[in-house]
Design an enzyme around this catalytic site. Structure first.
Site, PDB file in Angstrom:
ATOM      1  N   ASP A  21     -13.201  -3.533  -1.265  1.00  0.00           N
ATOM      2  CA  ASP A  21     -12.667  -3.443  -0.183  1.00  0.00           C
ATOM      3  C   ASP A  21     -14.636  -3.395   0.866  1.00  0.00           C
ATOM      4  O   ASP A  21     -15.204  -2.364   1.179  1.00  0.00           O
ATOM      5  CB  ASP A  21     -12.018  -1.773   0.332  1.00  0.00           C
ATOM      6  CG  ASP A  21     -11.181  -1.689  -0.677  1.00  0.00           C
ATOM      7  OD1 ASP A  21     -10.073  -2.351  -0.469  1.00  0.00           O
ATOM      8  OD2 ASP A  21     -11.035  -1.048  -1.107  1.00  0.00           O
ATOM      9  N   ASP A  61       1.272  -1.303  -0.015  1.00  0.00           N
ATOM     10  CA  ASP A  61      -0.081   0.322   0.224  1.00  0.00           C
ATOM     11  C   ASP A  61       0.690   1.347   0.167  1.00  0.00           C
ATOM     12  O   ASP A  61       1.714   1.662   1.065  1.00  0.00           O
ATOM     13  CB  ASP A  61      -0.750  -0.181   1.419  1.00  0.00           C
ATOM     14  CG  ASP A  61      -1.647  -1.011   1.146  1.00  0.00           C
ATOM     15  OD1 ASP A  61      -1.833  -1.853   0.256  1.00  0.00           O
ATOM     16  OD2 ASP A  61      -2.482  -1.043   2.133  1.00  0.00           O
TER      17      ASP A  61
HETATM   18  O1  1PR Z   1     -11.029   2.895  -5.339  1.00  0.00           O
HETATM   19  O2  1PR Z   1      -9.015   2.613  -7.367  1.00  0.00           O
HETATM   20  O3  1PR Z   1      -8.787   3.969  -6.230  1.00  0.00           O
HETATM   21  O4  1PR Z   1      -8.529   2.080  -5.124  1.00  0.00           O
HETATM   22  C1  1PR Z   1      -7.318   2.495  -4.153  1.00  0.00           C
HETATM   23  C2  1PR Z   1      -7.096   1.120  -3.470  1.00  0.00           C
HETATM   24  O5  1PR Z   1      -6.487   1.511  -2.302  1.00  0.00           O
HETATM   25  C3  1PR Z   1      -7.700   0.306  -3.559  1.00  0.00           C
HETATM   26  O6  1PR Z   1      -7.521  -1.756  -4.104  1.00  0.00           O
HETATM   27  C4  1PR Z   1      -7.938  -0.421  -1.856  1.00  0.00           C
HETATM   28  O7  1PR Z   1      -8.349  -1.603  -1.586  1.00  0.00           O
HETATM   29  C5  1PR Z   1      -6.663   0.115  -1.409  1.00  0.00           C
HETATM   30  N1  1PR Z   1      -7.557   1.234  -0.605  1.00  0.00           N
HETATM   31  C6  1PR Z   1      -7.420   2.194  -0.306  1.00  0.00           C
HETATM   32  N2  1PR Z   1      -7.527   2.633   0.952  1.00  0.00           N
HETATM   33  C7  1PR Z   1      -6.696   2.099   1.904  1.00  0.00           C
HETATM   34  C8  1PR Z   1      -6.377   2.096   3.332  1.00  0.00           C
HETATM   35  O8  1PR Z   1      -5.727   1.055   3.897  1.00  0.00           O
HETATM   36  N3  1PR Z   1      -6.375   2.727   3.601  1.00  0.00           N
HETATM   37  N4  1PR Z   1      -5.694  -0.016   0.924  1.00  0.00           N
HETATM   38  C9  1PR Z   1      -6.166   0.777   1.075  1.00  0.00           C
HETATM   39  C10 1PR Z   1      -5.955  -1.762   1.065  1.00  0.00           C
HETATM   40  C11 1PR Z   1      -6.016  -4.022   1.969  1.00  0.00           C
HETATM   41  C12 1PR Z   1      -4.559  -4.389   0.973  1.00  0.00           C
HETATM   42  C13 1PR Z   1      -4.311  -5.063   2.324  1.00  0.00           C
HETATM   43  C14 1PR Z   1      -4.938  -6.323   3.073  1.00  0.00           C
HETATM   44  C15 1PR Z   1      -3.577  -7.211   3.748  1.00  0.00           C
HETATM   45  N5  1PR Z   1      -5.431  -2.134   1.474  1.00  0.00           N
HETATM   46  O9  1PR Z   1      -4.700  -4.274   0.402  1.00  0.00           O
HETATM   47  O10 1PR Z   1      -2.754  -5.256   1.991  1.00  0.00           O
HETATM   48  O11 1PR Z   1      -5.535  -5.769   3.273  1.00  0.00           O
HETATM   49  O12 1PR Z   1      -2.611  -6.569   4.401  1.00  0.00           O
HETATM   50  P1  1PR Z   1      -2.452  -7.298   5.630  1.00  0.00           P
HETATM   51  O13 1PR Z   1      -1.999  -8.423   5.232  1.00  0.00           O
HETATM   52  O14 1PR Z   1      -1.730  -6.428   6.704  1.00  0.00           O
HETATM   53  O15 1PR Z   1      -4.225  -7.369   6.965  1.00  0.00           O
HETATM   54  P2  1PR Z   1      -9.460   3.259  -5.592  1.00  0.00           P
END
Ligand code: 1PR
Length: 534
Positions: A379, A224
């Site tokens: 999400d 991320d």
């Molecule tokens: O909405 O098309 O602009 O895409 C934004 C992207 O960014 C989406 O794929 C969304 O999942 C991601 N995203 C947005 N905000 C966050 C955040 O964390 N604040 N991250 C975010 C999402 C989730 C996973 C993560 C797993 C594993 N991250 O990708 O890596 O949950 O984590 P873990 O193993 O530590 O539990 P758009």
């Protein structure tokens, strides 16, 4: 000097990077004569058969290509570069191919997920220069919905099993083509490419034993990425999507360095999510493009990029379509793009009208780059309810009752990094996105994200049962056994983790060493065990 036939679709940068990494220089075909002047021609095909043949025709490449092949000169076709050699393809009925190998290209007819995505083995049928230094147990990266069906067995170089065996390589004299992507197949793929590049000095190696092959479960490292308060692009990680600790954005490292580390320790794919992409102008967010370019120089496994893949208009009123944004990511080294928030808007519009517009980001990108290039990142957040009937939502029974003893739940889709909940549920979203042309689902879970409590098996099963495309299970991995759970209790094709890898609590190598005893995975004996568990 290697001549590369780039007809303008998809990620040829990876092929260029891999060949240059092996010490060769490249000349890109500009006109038909360049094909005839080539010493060795590499033809990496990405996208759809019809548009590939149209472009080859428009550019005047078809006749010189046919002549080059008839003269039995050194040729390596990759993926669509293999399909092109056949008479035609079900993907574009009526459109002729180059016709060197009698036969057709057909769509997979299987109960298994299509596209066939991931690391699978090969069973060799002919001696070849490609096999030098191979023990026959290597796996290569495949990503395709169609496969070649030659009329006779004469030119089959290798086969691969996906339900039934299909032709995964052909060889006719000096003309070789493979269905998989050597440039995306780690050290094994680089070795195979090198064998082709140096072929004049080698003898054909004998056939390895004919055997059944098996698609591996994939382990994906997710980064991320966002700009921190100091303006640096950093890898961060949230707890249930909250990436700030004591008010500041967590900084877990530099994207390019971490991606390289995960590649070296055996990650099967790397995913970058630009988590503030929803509010930035993605094409002005040049650091992400440069992260991709730099990563693809040294990382030879598939790269996915997500965040901000949508239409937008910049401050000067210039309009960019989601396809433009995706195109610039593909040119920078991405193999797949992942669409998050925009997919929710697209599905909501579809549910209102029941009609596809043909103009959505999912449809337009899939049309040009192929379904396999479009991942939908979901999400979802769990919402407890008392009964299985809850409007149009796909409600499932749960073994983990809610705060008021509720025995049912549904999964609400969110946008903008979980900031805004929407009416549509994750199961419906996945199903509609598949119908619109998406090739894979990246299934996060806000409740589990960053908790180390394990994947949400109920969510993964509910979504997986609703689609026939591959699903990447994501969120909650805390130890090796969580990966085993997800692969034995669900049909997910791959599992993604972030926090445990970034904090080096459970390195990729350890996950794969553990899984090796229980499920089919890609094991690269050449990877270095650089990650020491804390
Ligand atoms: O909405 O098309 O602009 O895409 C934004 C992207 O960014 C989406 O794929 C969304 O999942 C991601 N995203 C947005 N905000 C966050 C955040 O964390 N604040 N991250 C975010 C999402 C989730 C996973 C993560 C797993 C594993 N991250 O990708 O890596 O949950 O984590 P873990 O193993 O530590 O539990 P758009």
């Amino acid at each position: 000097m290697i001549t590369l036939l780039d007809y303008g679709a998809g990620n040829v940068r990876s092929v260029i990077n891999a060949i240059e990494h092996l010490g060769e220089s490249i000349k890109i075909v500009q006109k038909g004569e360049d094909i005839l002047a080539a010493e060795k021609l590499v033809f990496p095909g990405v996208g759809a058969f019809g548009s590939m043949m149209d472009i080859l025709e428009q550019k005047g490449f078809v006749l010189p290509l046919k002549q080059y092949l008839q003269e039995n000169r050194p040729f390596l076709g990759i993926c669509l570069g293999l399909h092109a050699l056949f008479d035609g393809s079900e993907e574009a009925p009526g459109q002729p191919g180059l016709g060197l190998i009698p036969g057709m290209v057909k769509r997979f007819d299987t109960e298994l997920s299509v596209p066939h995505i991931g690391w699978n083995g090969i069973s060799c049928h002919q001696a070849s220069v490609l096999w030098d230094q191979f023990n026959g147990n290597e796996k290569f990266y495949f990503v395709h919905s169609y496969h070649a069906v030659p009329q006779t067995d004469d030119f089959i170089l290798c086969t691969t099993d996906y339900d039934d065996a299909f032709t995964s390589g052909i060889q006719k004299g000096n003309v070789i083509a493979v269905q998989f992507h050597p440039e995306k197949s780690g050290t094994a793929g680089l070795c195979m490419l090198d064998n082709f590049l140096k072929a004049h000095s080698q003898a054909a190696m004998p056939v390895q034993s004919i055997k059944k092959t098996c698609l591996a479960k994939r382990i994906i490292a997710c980064l991320d990425v966002r700009t921190n308060d100091q303006g640096d692009l950093v890898v961060t990680k949230g707890d249930q999507y909250d990436v700030r600790e004591k008010g500041t954005v967590r900084n877990l490292g530099k994207p390019v360095e971490l991606a390289r580390r995960y590649y070296q320790s055996g990650a099967d794919e790397i995913t970058f999510l630009n988590i503030t992409g929803f509010r930035d102008f993605p094409l002005e967010d040049m650091p992400m493009l440069s992260v991709l370019k730099q990563t693809s120089l040294n990382v030879f496994v598939p790269l996915t990029i997500g965040g901000g893949i949508r239409d937008y208009t910049d401050a000067n009123g210039q309009f960019y379509s989601a396809l433009d944004v995706a195109a610039s990511y593909f040119r920078s080294g991405a193999d797949k793009v992942s669409i998050g928030s925009d997919a929710v808007d697209i599905v909501e519009d579809y549910l209102k009208t029941g009609k596809k517009t043909g103009a959505s980001a999912i449809e337009t990108i899939a049309r040009v780059y192929g379904n396999q290039a479009v991942v939908i990142s979901i999400d979802p957040r769990r919402v407890y309810v008392e009964s299985p009937n809850h409007g149009a939502h796909h409600v499932i029974p749960t073994k983990f009752p809610g705060p008021n003893g509720e025995n049912y739940c549904w999964y609400q889709c969110t946008v903008k990094g979980g900031r805004e909940g929407r009416e549509v549920d994750a199961v419906t979203l996945a199903h509609v996105c598949e119908m619109m042309g998406a090739g894979e689902i990246l299934l996060n879970c806000i409740d589990r994200d960053g908790t180390n409590a394990g994947f949400d098996i109920e969510l993964i099963n509910a979504v997986k049962q609703a689609v026939s495309i591959p699903v990447i299970a994501s969120s909650g991995a805390g130890c090796e056994t969580h990966f085993l759970e997800v692969f034995t209790q669900t049909q997910a094709e791959s599992a993604l983790a972030a926090g445990i890898f970034h904090r080096n609590e459970v390195p990729v190598t350890h996950v794969k060493k553990f899984l090796r005893e229980h499920v089919e995975i890609r094991w690269d004996g050449r990877i270095s065990d650089i990650d020491k568990k804390k």
